[in-house]
Design an enzyme around this catalytic site. Structure first.
Site, PDB file in Angstrom:
ATOM      1  CD  GLU A 142      18.058  19.159  25.340  1.00  0.00           C
ATOM      2  OE1 GLU A 142      19.084  19.022  26.021  1.00  0.00           O
ATOM      3  OE2 GLU A 142      17.566  20.264  25.059  1.00  0.00           O
ATOM      4  N   GLY A 183      32.212  12.029  19.267  1.00  0.00           N
ATOM      5  CA  GLY A 183      32.625  11.471  20.556  1.00  0.00           C
ATOM      6  C   GLY A 183      31.494  10.843  21.352  1.00  0.00           C
ATOM      7  CE1 TYR A 184      32.757  10.553  26.954  1.00  0.00           C
ATOM      8  CE2 TYR A 184      31.351  12.477  27.178  1.00  0.00           C
ATOM      9  CZ  TYR A 184      32.429  11.712  27.607  1.00  0.00           C
ATOM     10  OH  TYR A 184      33.138  12.109  28.698  1.00  0.00           O
ATOM     11  CE1 TYR A 188      19.593  19.642  30.558  1.00  0.00           C
ATOM     12  CE2 TYR A 188      20.185  17.963  28.932  1.00  0.00           C
ATOM     13  CZ  TYR A 188      19.838  19.266  29.241  1.00  0.00           C
ATOM     14  OH  TYR A 188      19.720  20.183  28.245  1.00  0.00           O
ATOM     15  CG  ASP A 247      22.650  21.975  32.505  1.00  0.00           C
ATOM     16  OD1 ASP A 247      22.356  22.745  33.432  1.00  0.00           O
ATOM     17  OD2 ASP A 247      22.970  22.376  31.379  1.00  0.00           O
ATOM     18  CB  CYS A 281      26.823  32.164  35.622  1.00  0.00           C
ATOM     19  SG  CYS A 281      27.405  31.779  37.289  1.00  0.00           S
ATOM     20  CB  CYS A 318      31.256  38.855  38.230  1.00  0.00           C
ATOM     21  SG  CYS A 318      31.396  37.074  38.517  1.00  0.00           S
ATOM     22  CB  CYS A 376      26.426  39.253  36.815  1.00  0.00           C
ATOM     23  SG  CYS A 376      25.227  37.995  37.305  1.00  0.00           S
ATOM     24  CB  CYS A 408      25.865  36.515  43.079  1.00  0.00           C
ATOM     25  SG  CYS A 408      26.936  35.084  42.844  1.00  0.00           S
TER      26      CYS A 408
END
Length: 358
Positions: free
Chosen positions: A35, A79-80, A118, A136, A190, A197, A200, A206
């Site tokens: 996660e 990264g981060y 989250y 999220d 999505c 779509c 979907c 929707c």
DNA sequence: GAGACGTGGAA
DNA sequence: TTTCCAAGTCT
């Protein structure tokens, strides 16, 4: 009660399994690790890091006992980097806990460094089957479109609204499946720019699809301003050795390494940069010739563009003792330090030229 | 609460 | 080529 949205979503999920390495486990350590890796990161990009890090640090104890340098090295390129430092800190939190096991309630998981709402919901549901709904980017997108919600997802009001809606839609008997289902659905059907779509399952319900506002949703209010910075790197080197330093400031790439740098707010002519450096107390003062100068490289990041140039100078140009923080190391040891991609690319190019000339 | 924090893939 | 942005969190 269970909403029709939830029921149909679970049916879709059962029919569209998605295999990912962290889904074969109930080990909270591995779920937590996955996660953190996946925060703001695509599955394909995080996957090899998950494999590598679980191999290198099989348990939370291994991770806690590692040096921060090792953890950052394992994270190099992802990264981060605050995530890696928080991960390490949280591992220590976990092994030092009197109970001696991974925290098993939402509140205690949330208390771990680097774990927000989250990730806490994700870990609580995936590892412990606790009824907490994840919220999220996928969830914002799916719910805003399905329910036609144009409240900004990054406002306080919007966050509250979507969390409450997500909480109601959760299948409390099946939180892990439900959470996985809505995230997979957001990632595979999505999608942000190219939603499917046409195929979907929610085409009939929707709101965004029915009102032709799929591409307007979700609404985000903030727009990131890009800032420009100029990094003038001084590569002090000879055949065998080079000088590097660690970035320690609360800034980009904290904890990673680089060459000594002069940062300017605008373009710095190489001659001016050299002149400035030669006036410092650490310059030996002899007439030093420059080995070479790189082209200016534009390194584009999400919130800033860094223009970089590298000036190679003989290591003999620097006086001893070296400035605080400078490390004179063997080039063969470069691979043991963590570097940002900008520096890694420079080093790789350097190595290729070396190889090519032989 | 706004701003900071990385990288690479897709359109 | 440029722009967008991906399973967020911290300060």
């Amino acid at each position: 009660m269970i909403f029709s949205f939830t029921r149909k979503l679970l049916q879709w999920h059962a029919a569209n399994p998605r295999s990912m390495p962290w889904k074969n486990t109930k080990d909270p350590y591995k779920i937590w690790l996955s996660e953190i890796i996946l925060q703001q990161t695509r599955v394909e990009q995080g996957w090899p890091y998950y494999e590598r890090i679980t191999k290198k640090f099989p348990t939370v104890k291994h991770l806690a006992n590692a040096r921060e340098e090792e953890v950052l090295k394992a994270w190099e390129g992802l990264g981060y980097y605050t995530r890696a430092r928080n991960l390490h800190a949280a591992a220590k939190q976990i092994v030092n806990d009197p109970e001696g096991k991974f925290p098993s309630t939402y509140e205690r998981i949330l208390n771990l460094k680097g774990v927000g709402p989250y990730s806490a919901a994700a870990i609580a549901s995936f590892a412990f089957d606790l009824p907490h709904a994840v919220v999220d980017g996928n969830v914002f997108r799916v719910l805003s479109r399905y329910f036609g919600i144009n409240e900004a997802v990054d406002s306080a009001k919007g966050k509250k609204l979507f969390s409450e809606l997500a909480r109601q839609l959760l299948d409390k008997k099946n939180p892990a499946d439900y959470n996985q289902a809505i995230m997979n659905f957001g990632a595979l059907v999505c999608k942000p720019s190219t939603p499917e779509c046409a195929i979907c399952i929610f085409k009939k319900q929707c709101i965004a699809y029915k009102t032709d506002t799929v591409f307007e949703l979700p609404v985000k209010s903030k727009k990131a301003a890009v800032r420009y910075r100029w990094f003038n790197f001084l590569v002090l080197e000879n055949d065998k050795e080079v000088i590097i330093e660690k970035r320690t400031a609360k800034d980009i790439w904290k904890g990673l390494h680089q060459f000594p740098v002069l940062e300017t707010v605008s373009y710095q002519a190489q001659s001016d940069f050299l002149k400035a450096w030669k006036q410092t107390a650490f310059f030996k003062g002899e007439n030093i010739k420059v080995n070479g100068i790189s082209k200016v490289i534009a390194h584009k990041l999400t919130h800033q563009t860094i223009f970089a140039q590298f000036i190679s100078v003989p290591i003999s140009a620097v006086k001893k003792p070296l400035p605080e923080g400078w490390l004179r190391i063997k080039k063969s040891r470069l691979k043991t330090f963590g570097f940002p991609v900008l520096i890694s690319n420079y080093l790789a190019q350097f190595r290729n030229e070396e190889d090519g000339s032989k």
